[in-house]
Design an enzyme around this catalytic site. Structure first.
Site, mmCIF file in Angstrom:
data_model
loop_
_atom_site.group_PDB
_atom_site.id
_atom_site.type_symbol
_atom_site.label_atom_id
_atom_site.label_comp_id
_atom_site.label_asym_id
_atom_site.label_seq_id
_atom_site.Cartn_x
_atom_site.Cartn_y
_atom_site.Cartn_z
ATOM 1 N N SER A 150 -1.438 -3.966 -7.499
ATOM 2 C CA SER A 150 -2.275 -5.098 -6.816
ATOM 3 C C SER A 150 -1.369 -5.053 -5.180
ATOM 4 O O SER A 150 -0.133 -4.590 -5.302
ATOM 5 C CB SER A 150 -1.700 -6.330 -7.410
ATOM 6 O OG SER A 150 -2.351 -7.451 -7.021
ATOM 7 N N SER A 151 -1.976 -5.659 -4.442
ATOM 8 C CA SER A 151 -1.236 -5.614 -3.029
ATOM 9 C C SER A 151 -1.996 -6.666 -2.140
ATOM 10 O O SER A 151 -2.995 -7.088 -2.574
ATOM 11 C CB SER A 151 -1.507 -3.952 -2.342
ATOM 12 O OG SER A 151 -2.836 -3.950 -2.114
ATOM 13 N N SER A 152 -1.359 -6.797 -0.956
ATOM 14 C CA SER A 152 -1.910 -7.455 0.155
ATOM 15 C C SER A 152 -2.201 -6.484 1.049
ATOM 16 O O SER A 152 -1.172 -6.063 1.871
ATOM 17 C CB SER A 152 -0.735 -8.325 0.918
ATOM 18 O OG SER A 152 -1.302 -9.200 1.745
#
Length: 380
Positions: free
Chosen positions: A98-100
């Protein structure tokens, strides 16, 4: 003016200057949405580490806020479970889950989607919620629905969106199934990649509506496609310029496999330079030709391993010139890749924006140049 506000304005100015923020309404969103509420602590890769290790950057420590407002993707979870605050000391290995995503890419995709006020939009992959907040600022809470697969990630995004003053409709579930209770939608945007266009999306977006999604595969080559839905279960579109990549949706990721063992097989000269697979579009063309294969190696030494059949292909430089390929198993992987790469080379090695996609009741096909040109079926 706070430090965060100044950094946010500086980032927006830079994205305006380079043409990313061509619409003042999206510029307003970029200047208003506090990314720091959505990233919290994050991971940075340790340069040169093999396998890649990650260093946590904790909220509030020196350099944290400057990192938040860099135009970079910030990793917020590893292996579907490890978050930066879980690491008490040192660095950890892992696979980002998961990431921005870097702000310029998020905003460019919102531009490309062509969503306007009054459009009902479905976002697949809430992630940290930053992209969702940008969309809610521009379009309004009432017309935006976002789906997140990971319960922990989704709950954190919901809290961040509330803290930032946004209240779009949020769902925890499998985004590949879409939102059967909320359609029809005018637009669908995906912040994860898929191996093929999920059929529920094609029924939940109304005819004339658009789907913006990155197609990927088990070799992790990527291409961004913008499709127009032409009827229930049908769509056509083109791939877009640039180099866009996203983490593959977890239900579409390759299954677990044993450790790779290179085995003997049939040897012959290769008719293409294996290093062509290192290029952005060349690797993607190879993936279209062998969609069940994972690609390893580098340069002239490529390895293809078919996840479903165990078939293998590996290349190496020939000391007398050219390259040699060794193949084994029921699927002749290099034969397929060679044909596809040669067709691409015959067309002048164009970028992905010269490719298109057609989805119908009979299947999903990516084609080069025109619909009647060379093409490859997606693994639906």
């Amino acid at each position: 003016m706070s430090t965060a506000t100044k950094l946010r304005a500086t980032l927006a100015d830079r994205l305006t200057e380079d043409g990313t923020l061509a619409d003042p309404r999206w510029s307003s969103a970029a200047r208003a949405v506090p990314r720091e509420l959505f990233t919290g602590s994050y991971f940075l890769p340790v340069p040169g580490s093999v396998p890649t290790h990650y260093r946590p950057v904790r909220e509030g420590e020196p350099g944290w806020l400057e990192g938040v407002y860099s135009d970079e993707t910030l990793i917020t979870q590893l292996d579907g479970r490890t978050r930066p605050d879980d690491v008490t000391e040192g660095t950890v290995p892992g696979n980002p889950s998961s990431s921005s995503t870097l702000p310029s890419l998020v905003l460019r995709m919102w531009h490309q989607l062509g969503a306007e006020a009054g459009h009902r939009v479905l976002e697949i992959g809430t992630g940290t919620g930053y992209s969702t907040a940008l969309g809610a600022h521009r379009l309004g809470d009432a017309d935006l629905t976002s789906i997140e697969y990971d319960t922990v990630v989704g709950r954190a995004a919901a809290a961040s969106l509330e803290a930032a003053g946004f209240a779009p409709r949020l769902i925890i579930g499998d985004g590949l199934r879409g939102d059967p209770d909320g359609g029809p939608y005018d637009r669908l945007i995906a912040t994860c990649s898929v191996r093929y266009i999920p059929l529920p999306w094609l029924h939940q977006v109304k005819p004339g509506g658009r789907i913006l999604v990155t197609l990927s595969g088990w070799s992790y080559a990527n291409a961004l496609a913008l499709l127009e839905v032409t009827g229930p279960g049908e769509a056509t579109g083109r791939f877009l310029p640039g180099c866009t990549s996203f983490m593959i949706a977890r239900p579409h990721d390759r299954p677990p496999r044993p450790a790779l063992a290179l085995l003997p097989g049939e040897e012959r000269p290769s008719r293409i330079d294996p290093a062509k697979l290192q290029s952005w579009t060349g690797g993607w063309v190879a993936q279209l030709a062998a969609p069940s294969a994972e690609r390893l190696g580098a340069g002239a030494e490529q390895i293809l391993w078919d996840v479903s059949t165990g078939s293998q292909a590996r290349t190496a430089p020939n000391p007398h010139g050219g390259w040699t390929v060794v193949q084994r198993g029921p699927v002749r992987l290099w034969d397929r890749v060679e044909r596809a790469v040669q067709q691409w080379q015959d067309a002048g090695e164009p970028h992905q924006d010269q490719f298109g996609i057609t989805v119908s009741a009979t299947g999903q096909r990516v084609w080069l140049g025109a619909e009647d040109g060379p093409g490859w079926d997606l693994p639906v």
